[in-house]
Design a protein around this motif. Structure first.
Motif, PDB file in Angstrom:
ATOM      1  N   ALA A 139      36.223  50.348  44.395  1.00 17.46           N
ATOM      2  CA  ALA A 139      36.047  49.125  43.602  1.00 17.46           C
ATOM      3  C   ALA A 139      36.488  49.453  42.187  1.00 17.46           C
ATOM      4  CB  ALA A 139      34.589  48.695  43.613  1.00 17.46           C
ATOM      5  N   VAL A 140      37.311  48.588  41.612  1.00 19.35           N
ATOM      6  CA  VAL A 140      37.851  48.830  40.278  1.00 19.35           C
ATOM      7  C   VAL A 140      37.697  47.565  39.439  1.00 19.35           C
ATOM      8  CG1 VAL A 140      39.856  49.594  38.936  1.00 19.35           C
ATOM      9  CG2 VAL A 140      39.591  50.347  41.309  1.00 19.35           C
ATOM     10  N   ILE A 141      37.307  47.741  38.183  1.00 20.12           N
ATOM     11  CA  ILE A 141      37.404  46.654  37.209  1.00 20.12           C
ATOM     12  C   ILE A 141      38.287  47.136  36.068  1.00 20.12           C
ATOM     13  CG2 ILE A 141      36.210  45.070  35.656  1.00 20.12           C
ATOM     14  CD1 ILE A 141      33.720  45.293  37.418  1.00 20.12           C
ATOM     15  N   ASP A 142      39.354  46.388  35.828  1.00 19.85           N
ATOM     16  CA  ASP A 142      40.267  46.646  34.709  1.00 19.85           C
ATOM     17  C   ASP A 142      40.026  45.616  33.613  1.00 19.85           C
ATOM     18  OD1 ASP A 142      41.623  48.676  36.029  1.00 19.85           O
ATOM     19  OD2 ASP A 142      43.382  47.469  36.512  1.00 19.85           O
ATOM     20  N   ILE A 143      40.177  46.049  32.374  1.00 18.61           N
ATOM     21  CA  ILE A 143      40.264  45.127  31.241  1.00 18.61           C
ATOM     22  C   ILE A 143      41.603  45.392  30.559  1.00 18.61           C
ATOM     23  CG2 ILE A 143      39.298  44.437  29.006  1.00 18.61           C
ATOM     24  CD1 ILE A 143      36.537  45.363  30.071  1.00 18.61           C
ATOM     25  N   PHE A 144      42.371  44.325  30.351  1.00 24.61           N
ATOM     26  CA  PHE A 144      43.669  44.424  29.684  1.00 24.61           C
ATOM     27  C   PHE A 144      43.632  43.624  28.382  1.00 24.61           C
ATOM     28  CE2 PHE A 144      44.388  44.524  34.270  1.00 24.61           C
ATOM     29  CZ  PHE A 144      45.195  45.633  34.436  1.00 24.61           C
ATOM     30  N   ARG A 145      44.259  44.162  27.349  1.00 25.19           N
ATOM     31  CA  ARG A 145      44.505  43.379  26.133  1.00 25.19           C
ATOM     32  C   ARG A 145      45.981  43.012  26.101  1.00 25.19           C
ATOM     33  NH1 ARG A 145      46.352  44.452  21.145  1.00 25.19           N
ATOM     34  NH2 ARG A 145      46.213  46.713  21.442  1.00 25.19           N
ATOM     35  N   VAL A 146      46.242  41.726  25.889  1.00 23.28           N
ATOM     36  CA  VAL A 146      47.612  41.222  25.868  1.00 23.28           C
ATOM     37  C   VAL A 146      48.015  40.938  24.423  1.00 23.28           C
ATOM     38  CG1 VAL A 146      49.127  39.337  26.615  1.00 23.28           C
ATOM     39  CG2 VAL A 146      47.376  40.238  28.180  1.00 23.28           C
ATOM     40  N   ALA A 147      49.216  41.343  24.046  1.00 28.46           N
ATOM     41  CA  ALA A 147      49.745  41.057  22.706  1.00 28.46           C
ATOM     42  C   ALA A 147      51.235  40.778  22.822  1.00 28.46           C
ATOM     43  CB  ALA A 147      49.495  42.238  21.766  1.00 28.46           C
ATOM     44  N   TRP A 153      28.109  57.573  31.601  1.00 29.88           N
ATOM     45  CA  TRP A 153      29.004  56.787  32.444  1.00 29.88           C
ATOM     46  C   TRP A 153      29.674  55.683  31.640  1.00 29.88           C
ATOM     47  CZ3 TRP A 153      23.731  56.900  34.486  1.00 29.88           C
ATOM     48  CH2 TRP A 153      23.531  57.872  35.465  1.00 29.88           C
ATOM     49  N   ALA A 154      30.905  55.394  32.001  1.00 29.94           N
ATOM     50  CA  ALA A 154      31.542  54.137  31.589  1.00 29.94           C
ATOM     51  C   ALA A 154      31.240  53.105  32.662  1.00 29.94           C
ATOM     52  CB  ALA A 154      33.044  54.325  31.451  1.00 29.94           C
ATOM     53  N   VAL A 155      30.794  51.936  32.245  1.00 27.82           N
ATOM     54  CA  VAL A 155      30.403  50.890  33.191  1.00 27.82           C
ATOM     55  C   VAL A 155      31.039  49.568  32.774  1.00 27.82           C
ATOM     56  CG1 VAL A 155      28.474  49.719  34.337  1.00 27.82           C
ATOM     57  CG2 VAL A 155      28.167  52.046  33.460  1.00 27.82           C
ATOM     58  N   ILE A 156      31.541  48.827  33.757  1.00 28.30           N
ATOM     59  CA  ILE A 156      31.903  47.432  33.517  1.00 28.30           C
ATOM     60  C   ILE A 156      31.099  46.573  34.474  1.00 28.30           C
ATOM     61  CG2 ILE A 156      33.722  45.684  33.425  1.00 28.30           C
ATOM     62  CD1 ILE A 156      35.750  47.907  32.878  1.00 28.30           C
ATOM     63  N   ASP A 157      30.346  45.635  33.904  1.00 23.95           N
ATOM     64  CA  ASP A 157      29.567  44.666  34.669  1.00 23.95           C
ATOM     65  C   ASP A 157      30.246  43.305  34.605  1.00 23.95           C
ATOM     66  OD1 ASP A 157      27.497  46.440  35.187  1.00 23.95           O
ATOM     67  OD2 ASP A 157      26.122  45.589  33.722  1.00 23.95           O
ATOM     68  N   ILE A 158      30.157  42.570  35.687  1.00 27.40           N
ATOM     69  CA  ILE A 158      30.502  41.142  35.675  1.00 27.40           C
ATOM     70  C   ILE A 158      29.261  40.381  36.114  1.00 27.40           C
ATOM     71  CG2 ILE A 158      31.928  39.321  36.691  1.00 27.40           C
ATOM     72  CD1 ILE A 158      34.116  41.482  37.125  1.00 27.40           C
ATOM     73  N   PHE A 159      28.874  39.382  35.337  1.00 30.68           N
ATOM     74  CA  PHE A 159      27.715  38.550  35.638  1.00 30.68           C
ATOM     75  C   PHE A 159      28.169  37.098  35.846  1.00 30.68           C
ATOM     76  CE2 PHE A 159      26.342  41.892  32.728  1.00 30.68           C
ATOM     77  CZ  PHE A 159      25.230  42.422  33.353  1.00 30.68           C
ATOM     78  N   ARG A 160      27.556  36.429  36.813  1.00 27.37           N
ATOM     79  CA  ARG A 160      27.726  34.978  36.943  1.00 27.37           C
ATOM     80  C   ARG A 160      26.448  34.305  36.461  1.00 27.37           C
ATOM     81  NH1 ARG A 160      26.386  31.227  40.635  1.00 27.37           N
ATOM     82  NH2 ARG A 160      25.790  32.791  42.204  1.00 27.37           N
ATOM     83  N   TRP A 196      28.009  42.060  39.613  1.00 25.58           N
ATOM     84  CA  TRP A 196      28.849  43.111  40.178  1.00 25.58           C
ATOM     85  C   TRP A 196      28.988  44.200  39.123  1.00 25.58           C
ATOM     86  CZ3 TRP A 196      29.899  37.934  39.992  1.00 25.58           C
ATOM     87  CH2 TRP A 196      30.137  37.266  41.173  1.00 25.58           C
ATOM     88  N   ASP A 197      29.112  45.465  39.544  1.00 24.08           N
ATOM     89  CA  ASP A 197      29.382  46.494  38.553  1.00 24.08           C
ATOM     90  C   ASP A 197      30.176  47.640  39.159  1.00 24.08           C
ATOM     91  OD1 ASP A 197      27.439  47.767  40.080  1.00 24.08           O
ATOM     92  OD2 ASP A 197      26.121  48.219  38.399  1.00 24.08           O
ATOM     93  N   VAL A 198      30.853  48.366  38.286  1.00 24.12           N
ATOM     94  CA  VAL A 198      31.569  49.576  38.657  1.00 24.12           C
ATOM     95  C   VAL A 198      31.242  50.610  37.585  1.00 24.12           C
ATOM     96  CG1 VAL A 198      33.807  50.627  39.114  1.00 24.12           C
ATOM     97  CG2 VAL A 198      33.428  48.247  39.738  1.00 24.12           C
ATOM     98  N   MET A 199      30.918  51.827  38.007  1.00 23.00           N
ATOM     99  CA  MET A 199      30.581  52.871  37.035  1.00 23.00           C
ATOM    100  C   MET A 199      31.312  54.161  37.369  1.00 23.00           C
ATOM    101  SD  MET A 199      26.551  53.244  38.002  1.00 23.00           S
ATOM    102  CE  MET A 199      26.233  54.402  36.671  1.00 23.00           C
TER     103      MET A 199
END
Lengths: 129, 129
Positions: free
Chosen positions: B96-104, A95-102, A112-115
């Motif tokens: 639910a979606v998490i995006d990561i963007f790189r800005v240049a 899986w590709a996973v992105i987690d956000i932690f506070r 929070w996470d999305v996989m």
């Protein structure tokens, strides 16, 4: 880049949690990193810190070779983002996973996470990481 | 929080892209926000900026009521993270979606994302956002 010492410490806390909790699936190390008031947004598990320990014990039995490869990680204020690749065994697409932690008071307080399944083939020759 | 003016500008660029491109599904606004050398890691689409325009034109026909509700957004250096809720129509559980963007150079140059179905019920009474 303009990370404060507090932001660097929060990022380090999360990456250390990957090294000492997630990768070894060590429920005994949870309390060093996770707040007793942990707010869990993952929809597949029951809430709270004790539930996280039970989950780690379970996956350690089910997938003793599981790997969590961190691809990139960021911090902004008290929030840390980690993009990583979970594989349950060598060769698993995983899986590709992105987690956000506070982070609060030196511990991970909210998650929070999305996989998503990594696919083989598909219209995009560029990999998911 | 220790955002530099450059980080604030990158965060604003991405949030403006949500407002002017994603939410109205306006392929005509893509070039104001997305680099001609755009690197797309989403596995479901063909790569590149022109492919993104075709994708927006397609979903605008398929889901003209689609909404992208931003829940939280962060910036660290040249990377921006956005956690949001996609619904294709009013009442849709959506993703639910998490995006990561790189800005240049003032444009979005690279994009990774992970998306997951929002479920109704399940073991965790705490919502995914």
């Amino acid at each position: 880049m303009s990370r404060t010492p507090e932001e660097e410490a929060s990022l380090r806390l999360v990456l250390d949690m990957f090294e000492h909790v997630l990768n070894p699936m060590d429920s005994g190390a949870v309390d060093r990193f996770i707040s007793p008031d942990y707010i869990q947004h993952n929809q597949s598990v029951t809430p709270g810190r004790e539930s996280l320990k039970a989950f780690l014990d379970m996956i350690k039995v089910q997938s003793p070779e599981a790997m969590h490869d961190v691809k990139r990680a960021f911090v902004d204020g008290d929030h840390v983002t980690v993009h990583y690749h979970v594989r349950r065994w060598p060769g698993d697409l995983g899986w590709a996973v992105i987690d956000i932690f506070r982070v609060a008071d030196g511990l991970i307080a909210e998650h929070w996470d999305v996989m998503q399944d990594v696919v083989d083939g598909g219209p995009n020759p560029i990999g998911p990481f």
